[in-house]
Enzyme design. Structure first.
Site, mmCIF file in Angstrom:
data_model
loop_
_atom_site.group_PDB
_atom_site.id
_atom_site.type_symbol
_atom_site.label_atom_id
_atom_site.label_comp_id
_atom_site.label_asym_id
_atom_site.label_seq_id
_atom_site.Cartn_x
_atom_site.Cartn_y
_atom_site.Cartn_z
ATOM 1 N N ILE A 198 0.824 -1.213 0.000
ATOM 2 C CA ILE A 198 0.000 0.000 0.000
ATOM 3 C C ILE A 198 0.855 1.259 0.000
ATOM 4 O O ILE A 198 0.337 2.350 -0.274
ATOM 5 C CB ILE A 198 -0.990 0.010 1.198
ATOM 6 N N GLU A 199 2.139 1.133 0.294
ATOM 7 C CA GLU A 199 3.028 2.296 0.257
ATOM 8 C C GLU A 199 3.502 2.577 -1.171
ATOM 9 O O GLU A 199 3.476 3.714 -1.627
ATOM 10 C CB GLU A 199 4.241 2.072 1.167
ATOM 11 N N SER A 200 3.961 1.520 -1.857
ATOM 12 C CA SER A 200 4.618 1.726 -3.139
ATOM 13 C C SER A 200 4.262 0.677 -4.183
ATOM 14 O O SER A 200 4.806 0.724 -5.287
ATOM 15 C CB SER A 200 6.136 1.698 -2.934
#
Length: 574
Positions: A198-200
């Protein structure tokens, strides 16, 4: 007396096995009076009640309680009296049950004899599937479920984009095993290993509008706080090992600060100050201070539901009509020491891997050349490390085709590019300059190792012309060429030279250079321009300090430096 509990345990197991093999079906298993009840294992825990994994300073979630059924009694052999009550043997786990590990105590030989066919199963770790990393991750889920309709929205989002999910999973295969290893080593819940999704989306070169970079999306200041170097050559926010360790250290710190993983993750997203202030506002109003009760930024309110949706998809992809390709539960990469200077393309070739694969494992390097001080590591697929070392030992050609050129402030980029036979756009791209940049700042630029042929020919003629001019003050240039009939052995090109030996009129004229110090010059800037060392400059000119005077003449010996520029560097300062 020490073997009495084992004897009783053997009797109990024998009775249980005999009863199970009896033709009288439907009867409950039996046990002696002095043996413990055998608990029926509960159904596999749901996502909301996963098995607990303790964390330093944290409280584990309650374990799933098993259902105890009453059992019928049979007459048992009366044991001889003992001084102390016997220690009860552990409950027996069925080999098919993946959640229980039984470690027998007491005499090992007696235990193996008593357990019979179960003894082989007890010697194995039944908690994980040794072949599929996804099972290992699922077995480590330990965070409470996040309720609410937002989770369902993100589940639908991923369900509608199977190609996106596949690309993300394919990228994660390179890094996920290492991350899971580090997460488990810190006793964290394995949901943390899914955080880069979900970050990258596991894109190692991801870069946000807030200047966050890498799979863990560190902003510059937080990266520096956790020891991630960011300089002209490399950015450790994109280094897989360094950034993973920094991210998990940061998350551990946040967990210790807030006491729960939901608040720790909220702080990772929005900053510990944002969460602390939200808690203080609620506390001042006598309101609950747990994650659902806090007034947090919209992105942060969606952060945990998004992670929960990813967790749900990983836990049961078929429920959403998706398929996760298996990831082997084994290391994907290993590390080797980086040579002092090597082109990225050459390193990939020596490792026998595609350039894209090499960059995906080593995304921290900013330039097409790796400039290492001996402390940098290269990540390579496990099965390619040996090939890299062998090929490196046998490689006789230059490892680098680039060098640094120290530009003067205001020097035109098109002029520099023309000297080295590349386009201005290439020069900008290699050095991370914007398209609008037309002039250089004072500092290093990466340029090809060799000058362009046109530049060599042009400057060769210019040098010959300068040689034949009268030595007047008006015709003095920054570089005066003085010929020498003899050259020492140390001035000759070595067998490891990165360029062939010079020939022709320019070679005759450039056996020694005299450099006239200009305003702003330092020994370091001159050494960088000529690809020699400060120590060499001091030695050649008998200098005891690094102080220079305007107009001072310095001897340069081209054959002694890194042969990248040698006799040709005259063009750089004419």
């Amino acid at each position: 007396m020490a073997n009495k509990p084992t004897i009783i345990f053997s009797i109990a197991i024998g009775a249980a096995i005999l009863q199970a093999c009896s033709t009288q079906g439907g009867r409950a298993p039996v046990k002696p009076d002095n043996a413990p009840a055998v608990a029926k294992q509960s159904e596999p825990p749901t996502k909301a009640a996963a098995a607990s994994i303790p964390h330093p300073g944290g409280k584990p979630a309650p374990a799933v309680e098993g259902e105890i059924k009453p059992v019928a009694k049979i007459p048992a052999v009366e044991p001889a009296p003992v001084a102390a009550p016997p220690v009860a043997p552990p409950a027996i786990a069925r080999p098919s049950d993946p959640k229980i590990i039984v470690i027998p105590s007491g005499d090992d030989a007696a235990n193996q004899q008593a357990l019979g066919p179960f003894s082989a199963a007890l010697s194995q770790d039944l908690t994980i599937n040794q072949e599929n990393l996804w099972e290992r991750i699922r077995n480590g889920f330990n965070m409470p479920a996040v309720p609410g309709p937002v989770v369902a929205e993100y589940e639908q989002w991923y369900t509608a984009r199977p190609d996106y999910l596949k690309r993300m999973v394919d990228r994660s295969k390179r890094y996920l095993h290492y991350i899971v290893e580090e997460v488990e080593r810190r006793n964290m819940p394995t949901e943390i290993a899914l955080l880069p999704m979900i970050e990258s989306a596991f894109n190692p070169t991801a870069y946000s509008r807030s200047h966050a970079s890498g799979i863990w999306q560190f902003i510059p200041s937080t990266g520096k706080y956790f020891g991630l170097q960011q300089n002209w050559w490399h950015d450790d926010r994109r280094d897989v090992i360094a950034a993973t360790n920094a991210a998990l250290d940061y998350l551990s710190k946040l967990y210790e600060m807030f006491g729960s993983w939901d608040l720790a993750l909220a702080a990772y997203n929005s900053g510990e100050g944002t969460v602390s202030r939200a808690i203080a506002r609620n506390a001042a109003k006598n309101l609950p201070t747990d994650y659902p009760s806090l007034n947090l930024p919209p992105e942060t309110r969606h952060y945990l539901p998004k992670l929960q949706a990813v967790k749900n998809v990983v836990a049961n992809p078929t429920l959403f009509g998706l398929e996760l390709s298996e990831i082997p539960n084994e290391p994907y990469f290993t590390t080797v020491a980086a040579p002092q200077k090597i082109d990225v393309k050459v390193a990939a070739k020596l490792a026998e891997v595609p350039l894209e694969e090499f960059i995906s494992l080593n995304p921290a390097f900013n330039r097409p050349m790796i400039n290492s001080d001996g402390s940098r590591l290269l990540l390579l697929p496990v099965d390619k490390a040996e090939a890299f070392s062998t090929n490196l030992d046998n490689h006789k050609k230059p490892l680098a085709s680039w060098r640094t050129y120290v530009a003067r402030k205001g020097e035109r980029l098109d002029k520099i590019a023309a000297k080295f036979g590349i386009s201005t756009n290439q020069l900008r791209e290699i050095n991370g300059l914007s398209r609008r940049t037309t002039k250089a700042s004072a500092g290093p630029l990466l340029v090809p190792l060799h000058l362009s042929r046109k530049t060599i020919v042009t400057e060769s003629a210019r040098v010959e012309a300068e040689k034949n001019k009268p030595a007047t003050k008006s015709s003095m240039t920054k570089v005066v060429l003085a010929t020498k009939e003899k050259s020492s052995a140390r001035d000759a090109p070595s067998s490891r030279s990165k360029t062939p030996a010079a020939s022709g009129p320019l070679a005759k004229a450039a056996r020694q250079l005299l450099y006239i110090v200009q305003k702003g010059d330092t020994l370091f800037s001159i050494s960088q321009r000529y690809n020699v060392t400060v120590a060499q400059l001091k030695s050649w000119n008998n200098l005891r300090s690094s102080r220079l005077s305007l107009g001072q003449k310095l001897v340069l010996k081209p054959g002694s430096g890194d042969v990248a520029t040698s006799f040709l560097t005259v063009v750089l300062i004419l």
